[in-house]
Design a protein around this motif. Structure first.
Motif, PDB file in Angstrom:
ATOM      1  N   LEU A 145       0.834  -1.213   0.000  1.00  0.00           N
ATOM      2  CA  LEU A 145       0.000   0.000   0.000  1.00  0.00           C
ATOM      3  C   LEU A 145       0.870   1.265   0.000  1.00  0.00           C
ATOM      4  CD1 LEU A 145      -2.911  -1.199   2.330  1.00  0.00           C
ATOM      5  CD2 LEU A 145      -2.658  -1.410  -0.146  1.00  0.00           C
TER       6      LEU A 145
ATOM      7  N   TRP B  50       2.187 -13.210   0.176  1.00  0.00           N
ATOM      8  CA  TRP B  50       1.634 -11.852   0.324  1.00  0.00           C
ATOM      9  C   TRP B  50       2.204 -11.274   1.624  1.00  0.00           C
ATOM     10  CZ3 TRP B  50      -3.443 -10.682   3.093  1.00  0.00           C
ATOM     11  CH2 TRP B  50      -3.849  -9.363   2.882  1.00  0.00           C
TER      12      TRP B  50
ATOM     13  N   VAL C 281      -0.217  -2.288  -6.427  1.00  0.00           N
ATOM     14  CA  VAL C 281      -1.294  -3.013  -5.738  1.00  0.00           C
ATOM     15  C   VAL C 281      -2.099  -3.885  -6.709  1.00  0.00           C
ATOM     16  CG1 VAL C 281      -3.022  -1.171  -6.004  1.00  0.00           C
ATOM     17  CG2 VAL C 281      -3.136  -2.708  -4.017  1.00  0.00           C
ATOM     18  N   GLY C 282      -2.579  -5.011  -6.197  1.00  0.00           N
ATOM     19  CA  GLY C 282      -3.383  -5.904  -7.014  1.00  0.00           C
ATOM     20  C   GLY C 282      -4.819  -5.422  -7.078  1.00  0.00           C
TER      21      GLY C 282
ATOM     22  N   ARG D 142       7.393  -7.800  -8.162  1.00  0.00           N
ATOM     23  CA  ARG D 142       6.047  -8.215  -8.551  1.00  0.00           C
ATOM     24  C   ARG D 142       5.399  -7.137  -9.414  1.00  0.00           C
ATOM     25  NH1 ARG D 142       0.821  -8.565  -4.581  1.00  0.00           N
ATOM     26  NH2 ARG D 142       0.803  -6.329  -5.070  1.00  0.00           N
TER      27      ARG D 142
END
Ligand code: LMR
Length: 398
Positions: A14, A129, A33-34, A374
């Motif tokens: 975040l 995660w 962020v996903g 990522r």
């Protein structure tokens, strides 16, 4: 007061959004962020959700939900994980409560584990995660890790995973990603899941599935529950965290579900009452609106099939972007292999970029992503994929 309080470190995921928002550059790209974006880079509210909103508008009270949340929403949600005709649902063997999305489900389970299996630990995959670590840490459950990702193959390190499962003390708790592993985009094959399940059985381990991305691996939520169904067929007593953040795009509504499969209905009643007891001093009861949206969609066959179509559209756009990103890197003449970009699945690509290369992407190209390399493929669009590929090529070529 509070003299000894130091600022908390930035959240690795975040915090990326915060940095992105603070950057005035018009070129900036957020693949941190996903959270799903359409091909114009805009957030998406699914049509099925808009329709459910219309149907609900002005028609409901704003009363408290019970401590365990909406029973209707929970029942419909269990079917997505355990199957429409699940004998466990029929036999009332599942203790389940509505939670504050997947994080809330994981946290509630971690607190439950701490209270009712006080000496136990949780085995967490490497990597995972980042918030999984925070969750079990704050619940004061000691953490162990197990091998998962193989940095050279950029795939699953299956033999090391199996060794760790074998070497863990009998009856250990394991956190498993049900599908679309975050952050690696690497899942075991069906055959590998069967072997994992068998070994769990022999070792009497407890599997806790975090299923935050149901639908994003294959485009079909039922198919993405395969890992769970295999464990159920093998007679495991499992726990599941479910979330509608991604697959219904209900991020800010915080709607999810925690379930624990029990021996019998009596145990399920007891476990549910204890989950509620844990929830009460934390937040009393979960929020109403998101649960009503989910129920409205899932109990109406037309809205449900619209939802399934829309999940597939999201999953397919991401798959398309994987191909374009890989092809763009290859066209630029990158000497590296980018096969893993299209091999990995779900919302993320675990690119293999080093933290230093990520730092360069951010400082030189205004591209924001987590330092573990990522890439949230959900943030890649026709408009920015070329820019992203070029920047990745520049920071990886020397
Ligand atoms: C992510 O991994 O980006 C998402 O699950 C969002 C979050 O809360 O970290």
């Amino acid at each position: 007061w509070w003299k000894s309080v130091e600022p908390a470190p930035k959240d690795p995921i975040l915090g990326v959004t915060e940095a992105f928002l603070a950057d005035p550059s018009p070129e900036k790209v957020n693949v941190g962020v996903g959270a799903y974006r359409d091909d114009n880079g805009k957030p998406v509210v699914l049509e099925c959700v808009r329709e459910a909103e219309k149907r609900l508008a002005g028609s409901t009270f704003m009363e408290y939900l019970p401590m365990g949340g909406s029973a209707k929403m929970v029942d419909l949600t269990l079917k997505l994980a355990y199957g429409d005709n699940s004998e466990f649902i029929k036999d009332k063997r599942i203790a389940a409560v509505q939670t504050l999305s997947g994080t809330g489900a994981c946290r509630l389970f971690a607190d439950f584990q701490k209270r009712f299996s006080p000496g136990s630990q949780i085995y967490i995959p490497v990597p995972t995660w980042s918030n999984h670590h925070n969750i079990w840490k704050d619940a004061q459950v000691p953490q162990k890790t197990y091998h998962y990702y193989h940095p050279e193959t950029k795939g699953l390190d299956f033999s090391a995973l199996m060794d760790d499962v074998k070497n863990a003390p009998e009856g250990s708790f394991f956190l498993l990603h049900a599908c679309a592993h975050n952050p690696t985009g690497v899942d075991p094959t069906e055959e590998q899941w069967r072997e994992i399940s068998q070994l769990f059985k022999a070792k009497k381990h407890f599997a806790f599935f975090d299923m935050a991305y149901q639908g994003f691996a294959s485009g079909d939520p039922a198919r993405d529950a395969k890992s769970i169904r295999i464990f159920l067929e093998d007679g495991h007593h499992i726990g599941i965290s479910q979330s509608y953040a991604k697959n219904m795009g209900l991020y800010g509504q915080r709607v999810g579900c925690l379930s624990v499969l029990c021996e019998d209905p009596k145990q399920a009643v007891a476990v549910k009452s204890q989950l509620q007891q844990l929830a009460r001093p934390m937040y009393s009861n979960p929020p109403l609106h998101g649960a009503q949206l989910v129920s409205t969609i899932l109990e109406d066959p037309e809205l449900k099939s619209l939802w399934l179509k829309e999940v597939k559209v999201m999953a397919d756009r991401i798959i398309g972007m994987r191909t374009t990103l890989r092809e763009s890197l290859e066209k630029l003449g990158s000497p590296l292999s980018w096969e893993h970009v299209t091999k990995q699945i779900g919302m993320f690509c675990y690119s293999g970029l080093t933290p230093e290369q990520v730092d360069r992407l951010t400082s030189e190209y205004h591209i924001y992503m987590t330092r573990n390399g990522r890439i949230s493929m959900a943030g890649v669009t026709t408009g920015n994929v070329g820019y992203l590929a070029n920047a990745i090529h520049e920071v990886t070529k020397s």
